[in-house]
Design a protein around this motif. Structure first.
Motif, mmCIF file in Angstrom:
data_model
loop_
_atom_site.group_PDB
_atom_site.id
_atom_site.type_symbol
_atom_site.label_atom_id
_atom_site.label_comp_id
_atom_site.label_asym_id
_atom_site.label_seq_id
_atom_site.Cartn_x
_atom_site.Cartn_y
_atom_site.Cartn_z
ATOM 1 N N GLN A 277 6.107 4.336 5.048
ATOM 2 C CA GLN A 277 6.509 5.727 5.220
ATOM 3 C C GLN A 277 7.458 5.926 6.402
ATOM 4 N N SER B 117 -2.860 -2.093 7.733
ATOM 5 C CA SER B 117 -3.388 -1.557 6.480
ATOM 6 C C SER B 117 -4.079 -0.217 6.704
ATOM 7 N N SER B 118 -3.919 0.680 5.749
ATOM 8 C CA SER B 118 -4.491 2.024 5.890
ATOM 9 C C SER B 118 -6.004 1.998 6.065
ATOM 10 N N GLN B 119 -6.693 1.047 5.461
ATOM 11 C CA GLN B 119 -8.154 1.035 5.586
ATOM 12 C C GLN B 119 -8.643 0.559 6.957
ATOM 13 N N TYR B 120 -7.716 0.048 7.771
ATOM 14 C CA TYR B 120 -8.086 -0.415 9.113
ATOM 15 C C TYR B 120 -7.506 0.479 10.214
ATOM 16 N N ARG B 121 -6.920 1.589 9.812
ATOM 17 C CA ARG B 121 -6.350 2.504 10.804
ATOM 18 C C ARG B 121 -7.450 3.346 11.443
ATOM 19 N N LYS B 122 -7.109 3.998 12.541
ATOM 20 C CA LYS B 122 -8.006 4.882 13.294
ATOM 21 C C LYS B 122 -9.213 4.140 13.861
ATOM 22 N N ASN C 15 5.764 9.977 13.447
ATOM 23 C CA ASN C 15 4.662 9.024 13.372
ATOM 24 C C ASN C 15 3.816 9.114 14.649
ATOM 25 N N GLU D 88 0.839 -1.202 0.000
ATOM 26 C CA GLU D 88 0.000 0.000 0.000
ATOM 27 C C GLU D 88 0.874 1.253 0.000
ATOM 28 N N LYS D 89 0.386 2.268 -0.658
ATOM 29 C CA LYS D 89 1.088 3.552 -0.676
ATOM 30 C C LYS D 89 1.257 4.032 0.769
ATOM 31 N N ASP D 90 2.421 4.444 1.115
ATOM 32 C CA ASP D 90 2.760 4.995 2.430
ATOM 33 C C ASP D 90 2.821 3.981 3.574
ATOM 34 N N PHE D 91 2.635 2.662 3.299
ATOM 35 C CA PHE D 91 2.728 1.687 4.388
ATOM 36 C C PHE D 91 4.108 1.753 5.033
#
Length: 187
Positions: free
Chosen positions: A36, A105-110, A142, A31-34
């Motif tokens: 970072q 994964s970004s879609q599971y953050r926050k 971060n 994923e983009k920015d994983f």
């Protein structure tokens, strides 16, 4: 303790990698920015395969006295997908300490899932493996990761600086730690 480990939380199953995890794991780490804030090269699919094979081999060698690498897949119970990784292993700077790490994964953050996985890993390290101390590095930029470490009860000690050229990717990382004694007092 290592080969058949299964950590379970309300929303997650956390277990050692299997060879069939390659594609789902690659989807997450590519994923983009994983990567970072991770001072490593982004692996391609073949690189992920090699990491998983290596992780399986390390789990066969791990003992309570020496953890070579304890890489774990984070699986979201609701959809059965691998959504990240976490684990314990030797610290990247060769200080002789055991480091906790995680990525999601970004879609599971926050959603508190990275904290949930990290907390289960920390508990396993202290309560099952019997570690005396666990440390972590996190990039000073971060902020979500720094918050996770603080929510785990880990204490900030210093920012890493003045490293030799071959370790310069870790410049600016924050060092946190928690002892088993401190962990037990927080329960």
């Amino acid at each position: 303790m290592f080969l058949n480990a299964k950590l379970e939380t309300d929303r997650l199953i956390i277990r050692p990698y299997k060879i069939e995890d390659i594609d789902q794991t690659y989807a997450v780490v590519s994923e983009k920015d994983f990567y970072q804030y991770i001072p490593e090269e982004i692996p391609d699919r073949e690189g992920v395969r090699k990491i998983i094979e290596w992780s399986i081999t390390q789990n066969q060698k791990n003992t309570a006295d020496k953890i070579y690498k304890f890489n774990l897949a984070i699986i979201h119970k609701e959809d059965g997908k691998i959504i990240g990784y976490c684990g314990l292993g030797p610290d990247d700077l060769g200080m002789g300490e055991t480091e906790i790490y995680y990525g999601i994964s970004s879609q599971y953050r926050k959603q508190g899932l990275a904290l949930e996985a990290a907390k289960a890993t920390l508990e396993y390290g202290f309560e099952v493996i019997g570690l005396k101390k666990i440390m972590a590095f996190a990039d000073y930029r971060n902020l979500p990761s720094l918050k996770i470490l603080e929510n785990l009860g880990m204490k900030y000690h210093f920012r890493i600086s003045h490293l030799q050229e071959e370790l310069s990717d870790f410049e600016g990382q924050c060092y946190y730690s928690l002892t088993a004694e401190e962990y037990l007092k927080s329960l």
